[in-house]
Design an enzyme around this catalytic site. Structure first.
Site, mmCIF file in Angstrom:
data_model
loop_
_atom_site.group_PDB
_atom_site.id
_atom_site.type_symbol
_atom_site.label_atom_id
_atom_site.label_comp_id
_atom_site.label_asym_id
_atom_site.label_seq_id
_atom_site.Cartn_x
_atom_site.Cartn_y
_atom_site.Cartn_z
ATOM 1 N N ASP A 28 0.742 -1.190 0.187
ATOM 2 C CA ASP A 28 -0.032 -0.077 -0.073
ATOM 3 C C ASP A 28 0.787 1.357 -0.038
ATOM 4 O O ASP A 28 2.149 1.191 0.243
ATOM 5 C CB ASP A 28 -0.791 0.071 0.951
ATOM 6 C CG ASP A 28 -0.366 -0.481 2.437
ATOM 7 O OD1 ASP A 28 -0.778 -1.072 3.147
ATOM 8 O OD2 ASP A 28 1.108 0.254 2.807
ATOM 9 N N ASP B 3 1.005 5.029 1.599
ATOM 10 C CA ASP B 3 0.331 6.180 2.414
ATOM 11 C C ASP B 3 0.973 7.419 2.312
ATOM 12 O O ASP B 3 2.238 7.497 1.684
ATOM 13 C CB ASP B 3 1.064 5.639 3.973
ATOM 14 C CG ASP B 3 0.414 4.428 4.291
ATOM 15 O OD1 ASP B 3 -0.814 4.075 3.851
ATOM 16 O OD2 ASP B 3 0.924 3.904 5.328
ATOM 17 N N ASP C 230 7.988 5.522 13.828
ATOM 18 C CA ASP C 230 8.678 4.465 14.577
ATOM 19 C C ASP C 230 9.940 4.255 14.244
ATOM 20 O O ASP C 230 11.064 4.342 15.003
ATOM 21 C CB ASP C 230 7.810 3.225 14.549
ATOM 22 C CG ASP C 230 7.326 2.835 13.400
ATOM 23 O OD1 ASP C 230 7.746 3.562 12.420
ATOM 24 O OD2 ASP C 230 6.470 2.026 13.385
#
Length: 461
Positions: free
Chosen positions: A67, A69, A151
């Site tokens: 995907d 983002d 992160d």
């Protein structure tokens, strides 16, 4: 005019983190068409628009991203105003989802730090648990601040649609080359903010064949119990990504090594580790990884049925022995008990728990092949999954009885065509079963002449 000057000043300050197009390998031809539409519409509307996260990481590694983002300086409400096919989701993190049929492009606004005391006091923007976990985080900031809030360093790489350059604020390119996972900031603080990051570290290490850095790995075993504070529904999605992404075996072993599996499946370790359960789980994951590698699907119900099988068997035997109950009834009772324990840590949806029960119950029915029983079992919608499970048990347990039963069913399938089930067909509603009958036709009543006259007279009155 002032905003344009301010934007140029900000861009100049970021030049030290900028990698120009000629120094990286990302090409627009490898980026999803719908992601490009979103990027260009945001850019043309005057907003910053950058590809970020796993999409950029995978493109740089030569992989096909699952995907794409996008991050921007537009607020979720401003994004929604630009796209009719947009919906806003999330309370913990406010996000915009741009829908293109079944494909979803996720757009997030740049995240900021919680330095502002006013933001900390606003519970609609920031909310934190006593353990340090972020329950709500809707403070917006700059591109550089957004990178610091991500992160892992390899997930903090940004592809800018304005000039096709990459921004690397945290040394992500170096870690990509060294195939190493590093958290941004203090690992313990970041894990406490969101304990799921521990699971993500395991997933990326397994998926990308990366090494988890020492400072990143050290707190995981100590902080593993924090996973108990995560909603069980969120665990379900994460476990699917961990075990059914094509690297299930490696990921499973890492989860066990870092004491995370014990938090997710406590029932597997209730009486110490079971070698037989471990063997069947590993073999199932080897087979699943092979299926996924050739583009075949694996249902989560099959993996859960296998993982919980030996705890179920042990409990069924215990109930039968303690109460003197028939084994079949004890088995049904144990199935309910095992699933009720498991859903407390991983919220398995009902459609999967129903399938798990079917696969389990068919293990009791497969040995009964007399009369028309075999044909009825063979026509069951979960027969194939149950048969694969039977074959797996025969292989792992090295049981002569199960091997002979597997061979019998293999021979049966050669001479009988497997029924085709329509999985998309909706079950008829109860209302449809009680359709009203056809209306009875009534003959017109005939009147004699005198009666007819009387009726006509009354009508005229």
């Amino acid at each position: 005019m002032f905003n344009k000057k301010k934007q140029k000043t900000q861009d100049a300050a970021l030049d030290i983190y900028r990698i120009p197009r000629e120094q990286h390998s990302i090409s627009r031809k490898n980026i999803d068409e719908n992601a490009l539409k979103v990027l260009y519409r945001l850019h043309n509307a005057g907003y910053r628009a950058l590809l970020v996260g796993g999409g950029v990481r995978d493109l740089l590694l030569g992989l096909k991203p699952k995907d794409f983002d996008i991050t921007t300086d537009a607020t979720p409400e401003e994004v929604k105003a630009l796209f009719r096919n947009c919906r806003l989701i999330g309370r913990r993190f406010r996000l915009a989802h741009i829908l293109f049929g079944r494909e979803v492009i996720e757009v997030a606004t740049f995240r900021g730090h919680h330095n502002n005391e006013q933001d900390k006091q606003d519970k609609q923007k920031v909310k934190q648990s006593q353990a340090g976990m972020l329950l709500r985080d809707n403070v917006y900031g700059s591109l550089e601040e957004d990178a610091e809030r991500r992160d892992f360093t390899v997930n903090a790489l940004y592809y800018d649609i304005a000039d096709f350059s990459i921004y690397d604020f945290c040394g992500g390119m170096k870690d990509l080359q060294e195939r190493k996972l590093n958290l941004i900031g203090d690992p313990e603080v970041r894990y406490r903010e969101d304990p799921v990051r521990m699971m993500r570290a395991i997933r990326f290490a397994g998926k990308l064949d990366f090494t988890i850095s020492e400072q990143c790995a050290e707190p995981i075993r100590r902080l593993a119990p924090l996973l108990q504070d995560i909603p069980a529904a969120r665990h379900f999605d994460e476990v699917i990504k961990l075990l059914l992404s094509g690297q299930g075996l490696v990921t499973y072993r890492l989860l066990k090594e870092y004491k995370l599996l014990q938090m997710l499946f406590p029932i597997l370790f209730k009486e110490g580790e079971d070698d037989k359960a471990n063997a069947i789980i590993e073999q199932a994951l080897i087979d699943s990884d092979a299926r996924i590698a050739i583009g075949k699907r694996v249902t989560p119900a099959y993996i859960y049925a296998i993982m919980l099988w030996y705890p179920l068997e042990q409990r069924a035997h215990a109930i039968s022995f303690e109460s003197g109950m028939d084994y079949h009834d004890a088995f049904l009772l144990a199935a309910n008990e095992v699933l009720s324990i498991q859903v407390k840590t991983i919220a398995i949806p009902k459609r999967f728990t129903s399938a798990i029960r079917d696969i389990w119950m068919l293990q009791l029915r497969l040995p009964r092949v007399g009369g028309k029983r075999a044909q009825r079992v063979y026509q069951h919608i979960k027969f194939r999954a149950a048969f694969d499970f039977l074959a797996l048990r025969a292989k792992v347990e090295q049981s002569q009885e199960l091997a002979e039963l597997t061979a019998w069913w293999e021979e049966y399938q050669k001479h009988n065509k497997l029924p085709v089930h329509n999985y998309n067909k909706k079950a008829p509603s109860k209302a449809a079963e009680f359709k009203p009958g056809a209306k009875k036709t009534h003959k017109k009543r005939k009147y004699s002449g005198s009666q007819h006259k009387t009726q006509a007279t009354h009508k005229d009155d």
